[in-house]
Structures are given as structure tokens and as C-alpha cells.
Design an enzyme around this catalytic site. Structure first.
Site, short mmCIF file in Angstrom:
data_model
loop_
_atom_site.label_atom_id
_atom_site.label_comp_id
_atom_site.label_asym_id
_atom_site.label_seq_id
_atom_site.Cartn_x
_atom_site.Cartn_y
_atom_site.Cartn_z
N LYS A 161 2.36 -3.36 7.22
CA LYS A 161 2.54 -3.56 5.77
C LYS A 161 3.99 -3.23 5.37
O LYS A 161 4.58 -3.92 4.54
CB LYS A 161 1.56 -2.69 4.98
N TYR B 201 -1.42 -0.40 11.14
CA TYR B 201 -1.65 -1.06 9.84
C TYR B 201 -0.51 -0.80 8.88
O TYR B 201 0.09 -1.74 8.34
CB TYR B 201 -2.99 -0.58 9.24
N THR C 55 0.83 -1.21 0.00
CA THR C 55 0.00 0.00 0.00
C THR C 55 0.87 1.26 0.00
O THR C 55 1.99 1.25 0.52
CB THR C 55 -0.91 0.00 1.25
N ASP C 56 0.30 2.34 -0.54
CA ASP C 56 1.03 3.63 -0.50
C ASP C 56 1.12 4.17 0.93
O ASP C 56 1.88 5.10 1.20
CB ASP C 56 0.36 4.66 -1.42
N GLU C 57 0.34 3.56 1.85
CA GLU C 57 0.36 4.06 3.24
C GLU C 57 1.72 3.83 3.91
O GLU C 57 2.02 4.43 4.93
CB GLU C 57 -0.77 3.43 4.06
P1 NAD Z 1 -9.96 -6.94 2.80
O1 NAD Z 1 -9.90 -6.65 4.25
O2 NAD Z 1 -11.20 -6.63 2.04
O3 NAD Z 1 -9.64 -8.49 2.55
C1 NAD Z 1 -8.64 -9.18 3.23
C2 NAD Z 1 -8.88 -10.68 3.04
O4 NAD Z 1 -7.81 -11.37 3.68
C3 NAD Z 1 -10.18 -11.19 3.65
O5 NAD Z 1 -10.83 -12.05 2.75
C4 NAD Z 1 -9.73 -11.95 4.90
O6 NAD Z 1 -10.58 -13.03 5.25
C5 NAD Z 1 -8.36 -12.44 4.44
N1 NAD Z 1 -7.46 -12.71 5.57
C6 NAD Z 1 -7.22 -11.93 6.65
N2 NAD Z 1 -6.35 -12.53 7.47
C7 NAD Z 1 -6.02 -13.72 6.89
C8 NAD Z 1 -5.15 -14.78 7.26
N3 NAD Z 1 -4.46 -14.75 8.40
N4 NAD Z 1 -5.04 -15.84 6.42
C9 NAD Z 1 -5.75 -15.90 5.26
N5 NAD Z 1 -6.60 -14.92 4.88
C10 NAD Z 1 -6.73 -13.84 5.68
O7 NAD Z 1 -8.70 -6.20 2.17
P2 NAD Z 1 -8.54 -5.47 0.76
O8 NAD Z 1 -9.03 -4.08 0.87
O9 NAD Z 1 -9.07 -6.36 -0.30
O10 NAD Z 1 -6.96 -5.40 0.65
C11 NAD Z 1 -6.23 -6.50 0.10
C12 NAD Z 1 -4.76 -6.17 0.15
O11 NAD Z 1 -4.50 -4.98 -0.59
C13 NAD Z 1 -4.24 -5.91 1.55
O12 NAD Z 1 -2.97 -6.50 1.67
C14 NAD Z 1 -4.14 -4.39 1.65
O13 NAD Z 1 -3.10 -4.02 2.51
C15 NAD Z 1 -3.81 -4.03 0.22
N6 NAD Z 1 -4.26 -2.69 -0.23
C16 NAD Z 1 -5.56 -2.32 -0.07
C17 NAD Z 1 -5.97 -1.09 -0.56
C18 NAD Z 1 -7.41 -0.64 -0.46
O14 NAD Z 1 -7.73 0.48 -0.85
N7 NAD Z 1 -8.33 -1.47 0.00
C19 NAD Z 1 -5.05 -0.23 -1.18
C20 NAD Z 1 -3.73 -0.65 -1.32
C21 NAD Z 1 -3.35 -1.90 -0.85
#
Ligand code: NAD
Length: 337
Positions: free
Chosen positions: A157, A153, A125-127
Site C-alpha cells: 500500500k 500488505y 491505510t494508516d498501516e
Molecule cells: P476487501 O478485501 O473487502 O475488498 C477488496 C475488493 O477488491 C474485492 O471486491 C476484490 O474482489 C477486489 N479486488 C482485489 N483484487 C482486484 C483486482 N486485481 N482487480 C479488481 N478488483 C480487485 O477490502 P476493503 O477492506 O474493502 O478495503 C478496500 C480498500 O481500503 C483497500 O485498498 C484497503 O487497503 C483500504 N483500507 C481498508 C481498511 C479496512 O479497515 N478494511 C482501512 C483502511 C484502508
């Protein structure tokens, strides 16, 4: 080609599963997900009967189970989306963020070392770059921007990213990392800004905006994130980091006002600001554009309309979450040998 997608029952991972199964009809996609509160089998309902798709309920921190899965599946590529992802929750309870985001990443990397893979891709993430001042619109995050985290968080990451780089340097695991800006689109859990606001408008609830709503986020339609990862896993150079963003900066207030305008109603309620709230995120995506030819295809004004329409057309999906009913669907077996 066999790809393990971790966290595929979540927002971006779920969209990635759909994207890959649509685009590559002969690939095998195995989704590995713990089904935390954020994992939702209804997101994967339409692909459960696809013979090229398999769902395994498993925790990425469970080394024994992860090793068994690698041994059985023999994947070429791992794309790690699995994470605890909500900043507010990390402020309340950081421990699980370190457990899943850091230790879980380590288990996956160890499995890659042990069984051998063509590519491990870490979805970051950009965070990890912290934030930018509001009065310097000329500043952007590049891949060289130092890590400077604000929340548990983002710290978790960033720690995972460092571990991924260390496994490349020390053990030669073929890794790539992407750092994306805020995503929006279908299947987004309604605790995050955009789906929360849409759901609240549709349920005649007020729209809680942190502080004065001036914080700026750089929004990317989730399908554009999926296309970027798809490119990186094939064409990205091993050991490299790629920023992903679409130059779609909006203040939180602007985003909420757009939703109110599109839906024709909604009442804003300003609430106490989040502790350590990052002011502005803005990605410079020059590297992925120049090196891999990636460009986003969905402008914010178009993407937000598509997203609102998706929430209107898929009310049961988000109503089940709000009512807690979707937990009843999570009756999948734990991984068995
Ligand atoms: P989300 O919270 O919607 O989904 C996370 C998924 O991971 C869920 O299905 C959860 O059940 C699963 N999970 C959690 N802990 C687990 C474990 N220990 N073992 C197996 N599965 C597990 O998240 P998201 O928004 O889809 O983000 C996905 C990824 O992208 C993350 O790594 C996040 O840091 C990154 N990201 C998100 C954004 C955003 O805007 N949402 C932006 C940049 C990066």
C-alpha cells in the site's frame, strides 16, 4: 458525473457504492471488480437494477481491459479501493499483494494519464505508518509521519501511495490519497476481527484473539469513511494526503469483550500472535477536519451495536461466505467490448 469505483464488490468499496447511489441519484457509478475471494456480488444485489449503476468484472492489472473500460465509460473520477487487503494472507503469500496493490495502481494511473480524468483518488491505510508504542498514548499518525511498514500488505500500500504521488509530480495526474484507520460495519468479510467474532459467537465457536489482545486499533464506522472520501474527491486539494480517523481507540480484547457483552455469550481463546504484529495505530485527523470540515458521526459504542444488528439481520449474506456458497453467485461475464 461518472465515477469508476474499483473494488466495489468488497467491504468499503461496496459501502461506498451504496453511499454514492443514495446521495447522488443522478451520478453514474461503474464498479470494476475482479471478484476475488473478497468480492461478493451479494453486497451489490440491491443496486444491480439501478439504471445509474453498472458492474464490470475486470482485473485492474489487466491494462488492455482497463483502457477499454476508460475509453467506453469516460469517467470523471476514479476511486481505487481494489486491493488485496488481509495482512495475514500477505504474510502467507506476498506476490499477489504487489501485483494488485502496486501494479494495478500503476495501470489505473496510466489509464488516467492516457484518457484524462478530473480526479484519481487512492484509498490507502494508516498501516503505511507502521505502529506506535503502547505506552505513548500521546503519539498519533499525522500526514507527515514517515512511512515505516511492517507487513507485505502495508509495504504494498505504501508503494502504491508513492507511485500515486510520483504520477502527480511527474505527469500532473490530479490525485488525492486518504489513509484511514480500521473500518467496521455492514458487508465486512468474516475473516476480519469484528465480523469474525460476531459470526463465531452466533455459530457457538470460540473467539480467537492474537497474543494477549493488547494491540490497539483506531476504529471508524465505514459510512464515516465513505463521507470523508466523498468530501476529498470534491474539495480535497490535488496532490494532498488526508488521514481519516475518529479517535476511537480500542484494544482488540476490548472489542471482543464488547461483542460478547452485546450478544450475551462468547468464549475467548488466545492464539499465537501474528508475526510482526503492529502494536498501536492511532490517527490524527486534524487536517481533514480543519481543511474540509469532516467529522465522523458514529461513535464506536453506537456503531458496534448497529454492526451487530446488521449481522443478525443479514445472516444469509455472511453464512453464504462461510459456507462458500456465494462463489456460485459470481457468474458475471468478463468485460466484453
Ligand atoms: P476487501 O478485501 O473487502 O475488498 C477488496 C475488493 O477488491 C474485492 O471486491 C476484490 O474482489 C477486489 N479486488 C482485489 N483484487 C482486484 C483486482 N486485481 N482487480 C479488481 N478488483 C480487485 O477490502 P476493503 O477492506 O474493502 O478495503 C478496500 C480498500 O481500503 C483497500 O485498498 C484497503 O487497503 C483500504 N483500507 C481498508 C481498511 C479496512 O479497515 N478494511 C482501512 C483502511 C484502508
Amino acid at each position: 458525473m461518472k465515477i469508476i469505483v474499483t473494488g466495489g464488490a468488497g467491504f468499503i468499496g461496496g459501502n461506498f457504492v451504496h453511499y454514492m447511489l443514495n446521495k447522488y441519484t443522478d451520478y453514474e457509478i461503474v464498479c470494476l471488480d475482479k471478484l476475488t475471494y473478497a468480492g461478493n456480488m451479494e453486497t451489490l444485489e440491491s443496486v444491480m437494477n439501478n439504471p445509474h449503476f453498472k458492474f464490470i468484472k475486470a482485473d485492474i492489472t489487466d491494462r488492455e481491459v482497463v483502457y477499454k473500460i476508460f475509453e467506453a465509460v469516460k469517467p470523471n473520477i476514479i476511486v481505487n479501493f481494489a486491493a488485496e487487503s488481509h495482512v495475514d494472507r500477505s504474510i502467507e503469500d506476498p506476490a499477489i499483494f504487489l501485483q494488485t496493490n502496486v501494479m494495478g495502481t500503476q495501470v489505473l494511473l496510466d489509464a488516467c494519464r492516457k484518457y484524462g480524468i478530473d480526479r484519481y483518488h487512492q484509498v490507502s491505510t494508516d498501516e503505511v505508518y507502521g505502529d506506535l508504542p503502547l505506552d505513548r498514548p500521546d503519539l498519533f499518525f499525522t500526514e507527515e509521519t514517515p512511512i515505516h511498514t511492517s507487513s507485505p500488505y502495508s509495504a504494498s500500500k505504501a508503494s502504491a501511495d508513492l507511485l500515486v504521488q510520483a504520477y502527480y509530480r511527474t505527469y500532473g495526474v490530479p490525485v488525492t490519497i486518504s489513509r484511514c484507520s480500521n473500518n467496521y460495519g455492514p458487508y465486512h468479510f468474516p475473516e476480519k476481527l469484528i465480523p469474525l467474532m460476531i459470526a463465531n459467537v452466533l455459530n457457538d465457536k470460540s473467539l480467537p484473539v492474537y497474543g494477549t489482545g493488547e494491540n490497539v486499533r483506531d476504529w471508524l464506522y465505514v459510512e464515516d469513511h465513505c463521507s470523508a472520501i466523498d468530501l476529498i474527491i470534491y474539495k480535497g486539494r490535488v496532490g494532498e494526503i488526508y488521514n481519516i480517523g475518529g479517535h476511537n481507540e480500542r484494544t482488540n480484547l476490548e472489542v471482543v469483550q464488547t461483542i460478547i457483552k452485546e450478544l450475551g455469550k462468547g468464549e475467548i481463546k488466545y492464539v499465537k500472535d501474528r508475526a510482526g504484529h503492529d502494536r498501536r495505530y492511532a490517527i490524527d485527523p486534524t487536517k481533514i477536519h480543519n481543511d474540509l470540515g469532516w467529522l465522523p458521526t458514529t461513535k464506536f459504542d453506537e456503531g458496534i451495536k448497529k454492526t451487530i444488528q446488521w449481522y443478525l439481520d443479514n445472516k444469509p449474506w455472511w453464512e453464504h461466505i462461510i459456507n462458500g456458497e456465494y462463489q456460485e453467485y459470481q457468474e458475471y461475464q468478463e468485460y466484453q467490448e
